[in-house]
Design a protein around this motif. Structure first.
Motif, PDB file in Angstrom:
ATOM      1  N   PHE A  95      54.222 -10.010  54.345  1.00 25.04           N
ATOM      2  CA  PHE A  95      53.719 -10.671  55.557  1.00 25.04           C
ATOM      3  C   PHE A  95      54.053 -12.170  55.515  1.00 25.04           C
ATOM      4  O   PHE A  95      54.595 -12.731  56.471  1.00 25.04           O
ATOM      5  N   VAL A  96      53.774 -12.817  54.403  1.00 22.56           N
ATOM      6  CA  VAL A  96      54.009 -14.260  54.277  1.00 22.56           C
ATOM      7  C   VAL A  96      55.511 -14.568  54.390  1.00 22.56           C
ATOM      8  O   VAL A  96      55.910 -15.541  55.035  1.00 22.56           O
ATOM      9  N   ALA A  97      56.332 -13.703  53.808  1.00 21.24           N
ATOM     10  CA  ALA A  97      57.792 -13.901  53.901  1.00 21.24           C
ATOM     11  C   ALA A  97      58.238 -13.833  55.357  1.00 21.24           C
ATOM     12  O   ALA A  97      59.098 -14.610  55.796  1.00 21.24           O
ATOM     13  N   LYS A  98      57.637 -12.906  56.142  1.00 20.47           N
ATOM     14  CA  LYS A  98      58.013 -12.779  57.559  1.00 20.47           C
ATOM     15  C   LYS A  98      57.623 -14.025  58.355  1.00 20.47           C
ATOM     16  O   LYS A  98      58.192 -14.294  59.408  1.00 20.47           O
ATOM     17  N   LEU A  99      56.654 -14.779  57.858  1.00 20.09           N
ATOM     18  CA  LEU A  99      56.274 -16.037  58.532  1.00 20.09           C
ATOM     19  C   LEU A  99      57.227 -17.165  58.155  1.00 20.09           C
ATOM     20  O   LEU A  99      57.109 -18.284  58.649  1.00 20.09           O
ATOM     21  N   GLY A 100      58.132 -16.886  57.222  1.00 20.56           N
ATOM     22  CA  GLY A 100      59.090 -17.905  56.786  1.00 20.56           C
ATOM     23  C   GLY A 100      58.500 -18.887  55.784  1.00 20.56           C
ATOM     24  O   GLY A 100      59.022 -19.987  55.596  1.00 20.56           O
ATOM     25  N   LYS A 101      57.405 -18.494  55.125  1.00 18.11           N
ATOM     26  CA  LYS A 101      56.763 -19.396  54.145  1.00 18.11           C
ATOM     27  C   LYS A 101      57.097 -18.961  52.719  1.00 18.11           C
ATOM     28  O   LYS A 101      57.393 -17.789  52.461  1.00 18.11           O
ATOM     29  N   GLN A 102      56.980 -19.933  51.804  1.00 21.08           N
ATOM     30  CA  GLN A 102      57.153 -19.660  50.373  1.00 21.08           C
ATOM     31  C   GLN A 102      55.791 -19.346  49.773  1.00 21.08           C
ATOM     32  O   GLN A 102      54.779 -19.869  50.245  1.00 21.08           O
ATOM     33  N   ILE A 103      55.772 -18.551  48.692  1.00 18.86           N
ATOM     34  CA  ILE A 103      54.466 -18.306  48.056  1.00 18.86           C
ATOM     35  C   ILE A 103      54.389 -18.948  46.676  1.00 18.86           C
ATOM     36  O   ILE A 103      55.407 -19.125  45.992  1.00 18.86           O
ATOM     37  N   ALA A 104      53.157 -19.305  46.295  1.00 18.31           N
ATOM     38  CA  ALA A 104      52.850 -19.619  44.899  1.00 18.31           C
ATOM     39  C   ALA A 104      51.701 -18.683  44.549  1.00 18.31           C
ATOM     40  O   ALA A 104      50.720 -18.583  45.307  1.00 18.31           O
ATOM     41  N   VAL A 105      51.833 -17.971  43.435  1.00 15.68           N
ATOM     42  CA  VAL A 105      50.773 -17.041  43.037  1.00 15.68           C
ATOM     43  C   VAL A 105      49.813 -17.782  42.121  1.00 15.68           C
ATOM     44  O   VAL A 105      50.225 -18.438  41.165  1.00 15.68           O
ATOM     45  N   SER A 106      48.530 -17.699  42.464  1.00 14.32           N
ATOM     46  CA  SER A 106      47.521 -18.376  41.644  1.00 14.32           C
ATOM     47  C   SER A 106      46.539 -17.358  41.093  1.00 14.32           C
ATOM     48  O   SER A 106      46.181 -16.395  41.778  1.00 14.32           O
ATOM     49  N   GLU A 107      46.071 -17.587  39.876  1.00 15.66           N
ATOM     50  CA  GLU A 107      44.969 -16.793  39.339  1.00 15.66           C
ATOM     51  C   GLU A 107      43.698 -17.197  40.086  1.00 15.66           C
ATOM     52  O   GLU A 107      43.619 -18.275  40.683  1.00 15.66           O
ATOM     53  N   ASP A 108      42.696 -16.332  40.010  1.00 17.02           N
ATOM     54  CA  ASP A 108      41.458 -16.541  40.757  1.00 17.02           C
ATOM     55  C   ASP A 108      40.490 -17.451  39.984  1.00 17.02           C
ATOM     56  O   ASP A 108      39.525 -16.978  39.380  1.00 17.02           O
ATOM     57  N   PHE A 109      40.793 -18.750  39.966  1.00 13.53           N
ATOM     58  CA  PHE A 109      39.900 -19.761  39.383  1.00 13.53           C
ATOM     59  C   PHE A 109      39.546 -20.755  40.482  1.00 13.53           C
ATOM     60  O   PHE A 109      40.297 -20.896  41.449  1.00 13.53           O
ATOM     61  N   PRO A 110      38.412 -21.469  40.354  1.00  8.81           N
ATOM     62  CA  PRO A 110      37.948 -22.335  41.439  1.00  8.81           C
ATOM     63  C   PRO A 110      39.041 -23.236  42.011  1.00  8.81           C
ATOM     64  O   PRO A 110      39.706 -23.974  41.277  1.00  8.81           O
TER      65      PRO A 110
END
Ligand SMILES: CC(=O)CC(=O)SCCNC(=O)CCNC(=O)[C@H](O)C(C)(C)COP(=O)(O)OP(=O)(O)OC[C@H]1O[C@@H](n2cnc3c(N)ncnc32)[C@H](O)[C@@H]1OP(=O)(O)O
Ligand SMILES: NC(=O)C1=CN([C@@H]2O[C@H](COP(=O)(O)OP(=O)(O)OC[C@H]3O[C@@H](n4cnc5c(N)ncnc54)[C@H](OP(=O)(O)O)[C@@H]3O)[C@@H](O)[C@H]2O)C=CC1
Length: 293
Positions: free
Chosen positions: A172-187
């Protein structure tokens, strides 16, 4: 295989909600925008139209793209109106109790196979997922402000988030033309773990009289090449949101280095929330922003 997403619900039509609806509709998805008031929804559609028009003026999109994107967006004041969405992105205020209630009420009406996401800036995705009936279909999709201009989206998996949900969110995010950064679930994840303590420190710098608003912003704009000074940026994000993020960092990591600056607390208590209330570290009611300190 990633789940097919065609229709996207957006809960909360403030600055992030209207930005997410904008980029999602422009990418060809049907969008249902939800908020608690019709006035807020109408204001959001007007903002989306103005921002799409700005992109037309800059020749980033055509006027036909603008018109098509607007026709793909519908509005609803009730969560029932989101029942047949394939993905629902919650982007209401940064308050855990408000978000938990939304997820509880949403899951009662939403089709079981739908994915639920939060655009939270800081709150635990695992904890929010636990307030739903589908933790394996829950994920953090964290957009940056202003959504139409910023390239990044953080993806945050909760402890139970399934691979199919992660893959669908990534697609979905790729279809918006955005880049992703994957983050662990910390505050506060990655961006806000780094950015918000810097903004909080800028507010301490003001509080302790090291510099005034203009000096602090000019120092970071011209001396560190930040596109906006930290106080201008805090007003842009919203001082209520900045305070909530600092509180999550302070409570979640139990370290005094994340203590919210008392001056930030005072501004929020005064209802001086930045641009959205027309007053924060700057007063936006006149022709040009004027520092309030
Ligand atoms: C808090 C969180 O959880 C995470 C976050 O998002 S943290 C915040 C991350 N964002 C930042 O750090 C933004 C820093 N600022 C910048 O990068 C730049 O100043 C900017 C991209 C916002 C603007 O860049 P610029 O070159 O000045 O663009 P310009 O076209 O002149 O835009 C100026 C204005 O248009 C807005 N804008 C421009 N195009 C827009 C569009 N298509 N949609 C929405 N807003 C738009 C800008 O926000 C700004 O608002 P005002 O008109 O109210 O002043
Ligand atoms: N501001 C930023 O830079 C960023 C913010 N975020 C996150 O996005 C979320 C939204 O932030 P932002 O858009 O700035 O906030 P805003 O204050 O601009 O908008 C929040 C919207 O949610 C509405 N709302 C409140 N309660 C409900 C509800 N129960 N159901 C539906 N809508 C509701 C509000 O309505 P009303 O005004 O009537 O209360 C308002 O329209 C927060 O979680 C924030 O942390 C993420 C990235 C960047």
């Amino acid at each position: 295989m990633a789940a097919m997403i065609r229709k996207v619900g957006v809960i909360g039509s403030g600055q992030m909600g209207n930005g997410i609806a904008h980029v999602t509709a422009l990418a060809g998805f049907d969008v249902v925008l939800n908020d608690v008031s019709a006035d807020q929804l109408n204001a959001a559609i007007a903002t989306i139209n103005a921002n799409l028009s700005r992109q037309v003026a800059k020749k980033i999109i055509t006027d036909g793209d603008r018109e098509k994107a607007l026709t793909r967006i519908s509005q609803t004041e009730t969560l029932d109106g989101l029942a047949d969405c394939d993905l629902v992105i919650e982007t209401a205020v940064e308050k855990e109790d408000v978000k938990r209630k939304i997820f509880h009420d949403l899951c009662a009406v939403l089709k079981p196979e739908a994915i639920v996401a939060s655009n939270t800036s800081s709150i635990s995705i695992t904890r929010l997922a636990a307030s739903t009936d589908r933790p394996e279909k829950f994920i953090g999709i964290h957009f940056m402000n202003p959504v139409p201009l910023m390239e990044l989206v953080e993806l945050i998996r909760g402890i139970a988030t399934g691979d199919a949900t992660f893959d669908a969110a990534k697609e979905f995010v790729a279809k918006l033309g955005k880049q992703i950064a994957v983050s662990e679930d910390f505050p506060a994840f990655i961006v806000n773990r780094i950015l918000l303590p810097m903004i909080n420190e800028a507010i301490y710098t003001l509080y302790e009289g090291v510099g005034n608003v203009e000096a602090i912003d000019a120092a970071m704009r011209l001396g560190a090449h930040h596109p906006m000074g930290p106080l201008e940026l805090a007003d842009f994000i919203g001082l209520d949101t900045c305070l909530s993020i600092m509180q999550v960092l302070h409570e979640g990591l139990a370290d005094s280095k994340y203590r919210p600056c008392p001056l930030l607390v005072k501004y929020v208590e005064a209802g001086w929330l930045g641009r959205k209330s027309q007053r924060g570290f700057y007063d936006y009611r006149g022709e040009k922003p004027v520092p309030t300190r």
